[in-house]
Design an enzyme around this catalytic site. Sequence first.
Site, PDB file in Angstrom:
ATOM      1  N   ASP A   1     -52.584 -16.797 -65.910  1.00 49.64           N
ATOM      2  CA  ASP A   1     -51.633 -16.391 -64.857  1.00 49.64           C
ATOM      3  C   ASP A   1     -51.031 -15.006 -65.134  1.00 49.64           C
ATOM      4  OD1 ASP A   1     -52.152 -18.923 -64.062  1.00 49.64           O
ATOM      5  OD2 ASP A   1     -50.107 -19.672 -64.165  1.00 49.64           O
TER       6      ASP A   1
ATOM      7  N   GLY B   1     -52.507 -24.611 -71.167  1.00 51.93           N
ATOM      8  CA  GLY B   1     -53.822 -24.557 -70.520  1.00 51.93           C
ATOM      9  C   GLY B   1     -54.771 -23.691 -71.317  1.00 51.93           C
TER      10      GLY B   1
ATOM     11  N   HIS C   1     -60.138 -25.224 -62.323  1.00 48.93           N
ATOM     12  CA  HIS C   1     -60.355 -24.972 -63.749  1.00 48.93           C
ATOM     13  C   HIS C   1     -61.622 -24.183 -64.044  1.00 48.93           C
ATOM     14  CE1 HIS C   1     -57.352 -28.081 -63.545  1.00 48.93           C
ATOM     15  NE2 HIS C   1     -56.945 -27.674 -64.734  1.00 48.93           N
TER      16      HIS C   1
ATOM     17  N   MET D   1     -55.739 -20.145 -59.149  1.00 47.95           N
ATOM     18  CA  MET D   1     -54.575 -20.563 -59.935  1.00 47.95           C
ATOM     19  C   MET D   1     -53.479 -19.495 -59.905  1.00 47.95           C
ATOM     20  SD  MET D   1     -55.904 -22.701 -63.198  1.00 47.95           S
ATOM     21  CE  MET D   1     -56.334 -24.432 -63.034  1.00 47.95           C
TER      22      MET D   1
END
Length: 375
Positions: free
Chosen positions: A147, A12, A292, A189
Amino acid sequence: MTLKIGVLTGGGDCAGLNSAVKWVTKTATDPLLTDHRGEAMEVIGIREGWKGLVEVDPEDPASLARWTMPLDELVVRTWDRQGGTVLGSSRTNPFNPRNDQSEKCIANIEGLGLHALVAIGGEDTLSVAAGLHRLGQRVVGIPKTIDRDLNGTDYTLGYDSALNVITEEVDRLRTTAGSHSRLFVVEVMGRHAGWLALEGGEASGAHVILIPEHDFEVAKVAELLERRRRAGVRYDIVVVSEGARVKGQGEFVLSDKEDGFGHKVLGGIGEYLAKELEKQTSYETRHVVLSHVQRGGQPSARDRLMGRHYGIAAVDLILEEDFGRMVALRNGQITSISLKQAIEKLYVVDVDQYYDTIRYNGRRSSMLPWSARGE
Ligand code: F6P
């Protein structure tokens, strides 16, 4: 002899990647450093992560133009200010058991004449880097993931910018939530780790924070919110991690289709929770999925700086011939750890240390003994 260095970004995207590529390039090709080291280097960007390294045909000029990008100081001059990744990214896994392309990858590293490869990525990208190193390739890693779940480093590129996005977006929601006396559930996220939800929620002053590391009860969330309303507060913000789970239930999955690393697309807990909380509290409720948006936009000062420090350190590792390692930040110092250690487990929120399971929020004390924490 000129050493050819390859650099790629995988997984990502996030803010800070371009800064790292810029500083790998600038450090490797710096004329003063070259004189000092007695070693010249050139840098080739590989497009779209491991996909580029699998797809490229080093003998074909058109393929080289499609999958690689020669980098120098002038090309990368302004990259550090840009979000995303100019080189592009993918979730291609050359070690995918259903289609193992690791041999092709290695042949292409050799075909491109790469002395060493810098892989910038999270657990997936760096697991490939570790696999290639096991097979004798000269690889070093740079940690990135919004993350922030990589082991052995206090910082991963992209995290700070994403945290700032969450804080800004919750600030915006706060005014409309207040105007309408509404409850907002904000899904953020964080597939396995709740850092974004926890620190994003703390920074934005969320009233309830739900993380994957602690399964929650909807009735308890409702009770916490009702208590607030009884105390005179007119609106509420709940921040929930996409990977959080209701006690006794599994993850919320948007699509069962798996990527090359076996991950499904998570999502849906925000909507579910908003509906349940509206039923249980009768407060008018809305949900927002930041998705996103968290990965977009310009990098924060911290991400630009860390991209710089990590990029420089990656070139140091190559010059030291210290391969199979990931640059890292530990106790405020730039250092490195083995790629093996970086991927052996995920760095998730330690609930005992950081999470208040009664308030479903961050802890209210840091230094007092457990007995004085009122929990
Ligand atoms: O791993 C980083 C991450 O941003 C996760 O938080 C999220 O679940 C995932 O990527 C989304 O990936 P994609 O870009 O493939 O939708």
